[in-house]
Design a protein around this motif. Structure first.
Motif, mmCIF file in Angstrom:
data_model
loop_
_atom_site.group_PDB
_atom_site.id
_atom_site.type_symbol
_atom_site.label_atom_id
_atom_site.label_comp_id
_atom_site.label_asym_id
_atom_site.label_seq_id
_atom_site.Cartn_x
_atom_site.Cartn_y
_atom_site.Cartn_z
ATOM 1 N N LYS A 1 -12.208 -11.054 -1.665
ATOM 2 C CA LYS A 1 -10.818 -10.896 -2.115
ATOM 3 C C LYS A 1 -10.632 -11.748 -3.376
ATOM 4 O O LYS A 1 -11.348 -12.727 -3.579
ATOM 5 C CB LYS A 1 -9.844 -11.405 -1.044
ATOM 6 C CG LYS A 1 -9.902 -10.679 0.305
ATOM 7 C CD LYS A 1 -9.088 -9.418 0.343
ATOM 8 C CE LYS A 1 -8.995 -8.824 1.727
ATOM 9 N NZ LYS A 1 -7.879 -9.273 2.522
ATOM 10 N N ARG A 2 -9.600 -11.401 -4.172
ATOM 11 C CA ARG A 2 -9.344 -12.139 -5.406
ATOM 12 C C ARG A 2 -7.893 -12.614 -5.502
ATOM 13 O O ARG A 2 -6.990 -11.996 -4.940
ATOM 14 C CB ARG A 2 -9.649 -11.268 -6.627
ATOM 15 C CG ARG A 2 -11.146 -11.008 -6.818
ATOM 16 C CD ARG A 2 -11.425 -10.426 -8.203
ATOM 17 N NE ARG A 2 -10.701 -9.186 -8.411
ATOM 18 C CZ ARG A 2 -10.437 -8.665 -9.606
ATOM 19 N NH1 ARG A 2 -10.829 -9.288 -10.705
ATOM 20 N NH2 ARG A 2 -9.774 -7.532 -9.702
ATOM 21 N N GLY B 1 -4.831 -5.671 -8.360
ATOM 22 C CA GLY B 1 -5.951 -5.414 -7.473
ATOM 23 C C GLY B 1 -5.996 -3.934 -7.116
ATOM 24 O O GLY B 1 -5.103 -3.156 -7.488
ATOM 25 N N TRP C 1 -5.405 -1.912 -4.608
ATOM 26 C CA TRP C 1 -4.428 -1.125 -3.846
ATOM 27 C C TRP C 1 -2.988 -1.526 -4.127
ATOM 28 O O TRP C 1 -2.063 -1.027 -3.475
ATOM 29 C CB TRP C 1 -4.689 -1.280 -2.333
ATOM 30 C CG TRP C 1 -6.029 -0.794 -1.938
ATOM 31 C CD1 TRP C 1 -7.131 -1.558 -1.684
ATOM 32 C CD2 TRP C 1 -6.444 0.570 -1.773
ATOM 33 N NE1 TRP C 1 -8.195 -0.756 -1.371
ATOM 34 C CE2 TRP C 1 -7.802 0.554 -1.406
ATOM 35 C CE3 TRP C 1 -5.789 1.801 -1.897
ATOM 36 C CZ2 TRP C 1 -8.526 1.719 -1.167
ATOM 37 C CZ3 TRP C 1 -6.502 2.961 -1.654
ATOM 38 C CH2 TRP C 1 -7.850 2.913 -1.296
ATOM 39 N N GLU C 2 -2.760 -2.407 -5.088
ATOM 40 C CA GLU C 2 -1.397 -2.884 -5.338
ATOM 41 C C GLU C 2 -0.537 -1.787 -5.975
ATOM 42 O O GLU C 2 -0.883 -1.253 -7.028
ATOM 43 C CB GLU C 2 -1.415 -4.115 -6.239
ATOM 44 C CG GLU C 2 -1.951 -5.363 -5.557
ATOM 45 C CD GLU C 2 -1.726 -6.590 -6.420
ATOM 46 O OE1 GLU C 2 -0.787 -7.346 -6.134
ATOM 47 O OE2 GLU C 2 -2.487 -6.799 -7.382
ATOM 48 N N ASP D 1 0.838 -1.200 0.000
ATOM 49 C CA ASP D 1 0.000 0.000 0.000
ATOM 50 C C ASP D 1 0.874 1.252 0.000
ATOM 51 O O ASP D 1 1.901 1.291 0.669
ATOM 52 C CB ASP D 1 -0.850 -0.027 1.278
ATOM 53 C CG ASP D 1 -2.041 0.901 1.227
ATOM 54 O OD1 ASP D 1 -2.232 1.590 0.215
ATOM 55 O OD2 ASP D 1 -2.800 0.922 2.216
ATOM 56 N N THR E 1 -12.124 -16.098 -6.430
ATOM 57 C CA THR E 1 -12.673 -15.182 -5.422
ATOM 58 C C THR E 1 -12.867 -15.912 -4.098
ATOM 59 O O THR E 1 -13.177 -17.102 -4.067
ATOM 60 C CB THR E 1 -14.018 -14.581 -5.880
ATOM 61 O OG1 THR E 1 -14.895 -15.660 -6.233
ATOM 62 C CG2 THR E 1 -13.833 -13.689 -7.081
ATOM 63 N N THR F 1 -3.311 -7.490 1.965
ATOM 64 C CA THR F 1 -3.358 -8.112 3.299
ATOM 65 C C THR F 1 -3.595 -9.611 3.153
ATOM 66 O O THR F 1 -4.171 -10.237 4.045
ATOM 67 C CB THR F 1 -4.473 -7.480 4.151
ATOM 68 O OG1 THR F 1 -5.702 -7.530 3.412
ATOM 69 C CG2 THR F 1 -4.143 -6.046 4.499
ATOM 70 N N ARG G 1 3.585 -12.588 -1.455
ATOM 71 C CA ARG G 1 2.429 -12.208 -2.287
ATOM 72 C C ARG G 1 2.054 -13.263 -3.307
ATOM 73 O O ARG G 1 0.904 -13.399 -3.674
ATOM 74 C CB ARG G 1 2.768 -10.914 -3.038
ATOM 75 C CG ARG G 1 1.792 -10.539 -4.158
ATOM 76 C CD ARG G 1 2.307 -9.352 -4.941
ATOM 77 N NE ARG G 1 1.433 -8.973 -6.042
ATOM 78 C CZ ARG G 1 1.625 -9.320 -7.315
ATOM 79 N NH1 ARG G 1 2.663 -10.071 -7.656
ATOM 80 N NH2 ARG G 1 0.792 -8.906 -8.257
ATOM 81 N N GLU H 1 -5.259 -15.687 4.050
ATOM 82 C CA GLU H 1 -6.016 -14.479 4.379
ATOM 83 C C GLU H 1 -5.585 -13.972 5.753
ATOM 84 O O GLU H 1 -5.507 -14.754 6.706
ATOM 85 C CB GLU H 1 -7.513 -14.830 4.393
ATOM 86 C CG GLU H 1 -8.431 -13.698 4.778
ATOM 87 C CD GLU H 1 -8.356 -12.540 3.784
ATOM 88 O OE1 GLU H 1 -7.655 -11.547 4.113
ATOM 89 O OE2 GLU H 1 -8.977 -12.644 2.702
ATOM 90 N N HIS I 1 -0.782 -6.491 6.905
ATOM 91 C CA HIS I 1 0.198 -6.072 5.880
ATOM 92 C C HIS I 1 1.577 -6.653 6.168
ATOM 93 O O HIS I 1 2.385 -6.843 5.250
ATOM 94 C CB HIS I 1 0.293 -4.547 5.822
ATOM 95 C CG HIS I 1 -0.916 -3.858 5.279
ATOM 96 N ND1 HIS I 1 -1.092 -3.618 3.945
ATOM 97 C CD2 HIS I 1 -2.020 -3.363 5.890
ATOM 98 C CE1 HIS I 1 -2.245 -2.978 3.748
ATOM 99 N NE2 HIS I 1 -2.825 -2.812 4.916
ATOM 100 N N HIS J 1 -4.749 -8.565 -3.299
ATOM 101 C CA HIS J 1 -4.984 -7.670 -2.159
ATOM 102 C C HIS J 1 -3.746 -7.704 -1.275
ATOM 103 O O HIS J 1 -3.040 -8.712 -1.210
ATOM 104 C CB HIS J 1 -6.233 -8.096 -1.402
ATOM 105 C CG HIS J 1 -7.459 -8.029 -2.254
ATOM 106 N ND1 HIS J 1 -8.348 -6.991 -2.200
ATOM 107 C CD2 HIS J 1 -7.911 -8.866 -3.227
ATOM 108 C CE1 HIS J 1 -9.307 -7.194 -3.084
ATOM 109 N NE2 HIS J 1 -9.069 -8.322 -3.719
#
Lengths: 140, 140, 140
Positions: free
Chosen positions: B131-132, A115, A117-118, A54, B9, B47, B101, B124, B93, B45
């Motif tokens: 989320k994807r 995505g 916020w990447e 972020d 997803t 996180t 990632r 997660e 994060h 995402h």
């Protein structure tokens, strides 16, 4: 198969710092003409990282504090054997492993397939010297 | 060069959870028709993680406990500046940086070229929301 | 698109150890005939890593000590649930996540496109048994 190789250069005026390089990577993808493929973005130095997270200054401050707790800076040769070589950056080699050397990003329809916020960051852990990042695009 | 892009997803009903997505990635490789190439699998995402390890519930419990020790959940803005933005997920994060990632997996003879225990997981760290994950196959 | 798949084998006579595999990866790139592309190098086992850093024995000693602090070896089932399965290597699954499973390296003009100190290492965290590393080259 098309390919393109770009090199980005940095000289961060602090020991630790983060720079958003997303637009540089987007430029390389555009230059390459690749519509479907992959882009590799990696630090070319072993006390630096490329990572995706972020673009939020509070989070970056948190990362600095947290990495300092996990692998504290200590120039003396007593904590880190690496610093017996005359270096003072053993901690930076560890911080870089936590944050990673590289990212690989998908290119879909000619764009970084991201995505919401990447963002891609260069992470410096032993600054005040010139460093490079490699951007390699492959695809069609 | 062939390529294929799939999106998975998730909506994990807990703050932290791990889901085995190996068969979803195998499906994408089959659909692509690629015999020799690479598949990138990444969280979209910041996180969340995609990582490769063992499908063993005890180990997953160990990961959760260990990550909580390395980067404890703390919604207050005193430990993490990021949580001054109204978020409570700064810890997520950090957990994501430890677990990573993305993974890149080789495709050989049309299959994921895996060792005996390698399985791909979605990780997660800030769930209870959609989320994807991106699956990108390239090769021939 | 050209591709090449090589497997390296290791049997490290210690629980933890690091082996420089840069020349093995260079051999694979040469064999492939690829001039522009990517090479993926990954551990095929989930208690081992492939990472890029400095070939300096003091630093390697520092990594071992640091990883032992972050995720201590403890064969008992009390600290790690994974060790209730009869395994004693839960710590190795954590050390491997910190150091990473894989690296992806750019190939430019037929060579690994490396910064001045980048070297590729196999990292073992649960040795005394045979393990494999995958080297996958793609490009043109």
């Amino acid at each position: 198969m098309k390919s393109l190789t770009n090199y980005l250069t940095f000289n961060i005026p602090d020991r630790v710092g983060f720079v958003n390089i997303t637009s540089d990577v987007e430029d390389a993808v555009r230059q390459s003409g690749v519509r479907e493929g992959l882009v590799l973005v990696n630090a070319m130095h072993i006390t630096a990282s490329v990572f995706i997270n972020d673009d939020e200054p509070g989070l970056h401050a948190d990362y600095k504090k947290w990495l300092e707790q996990l692998a504290p800076f200590d120039a003396s040769p007593s904590r880190y054997q690496h610093n017996r070589t005359g270096e003072d950056n053993a901690d930076a080699h560890m911080k870089r492993q936590v944050m990673g050397r590289e990212v690989v990003v998908a290119i879909t329809n000619g764009k970084l397939d991201f995505g919401p916020w990447e963002q891609i960051f260069y992470g410096e852990f032993d600054g005040n010297r010139p460093k490079r990042v490699l951007v390699k695009v492959i695809g069609e």
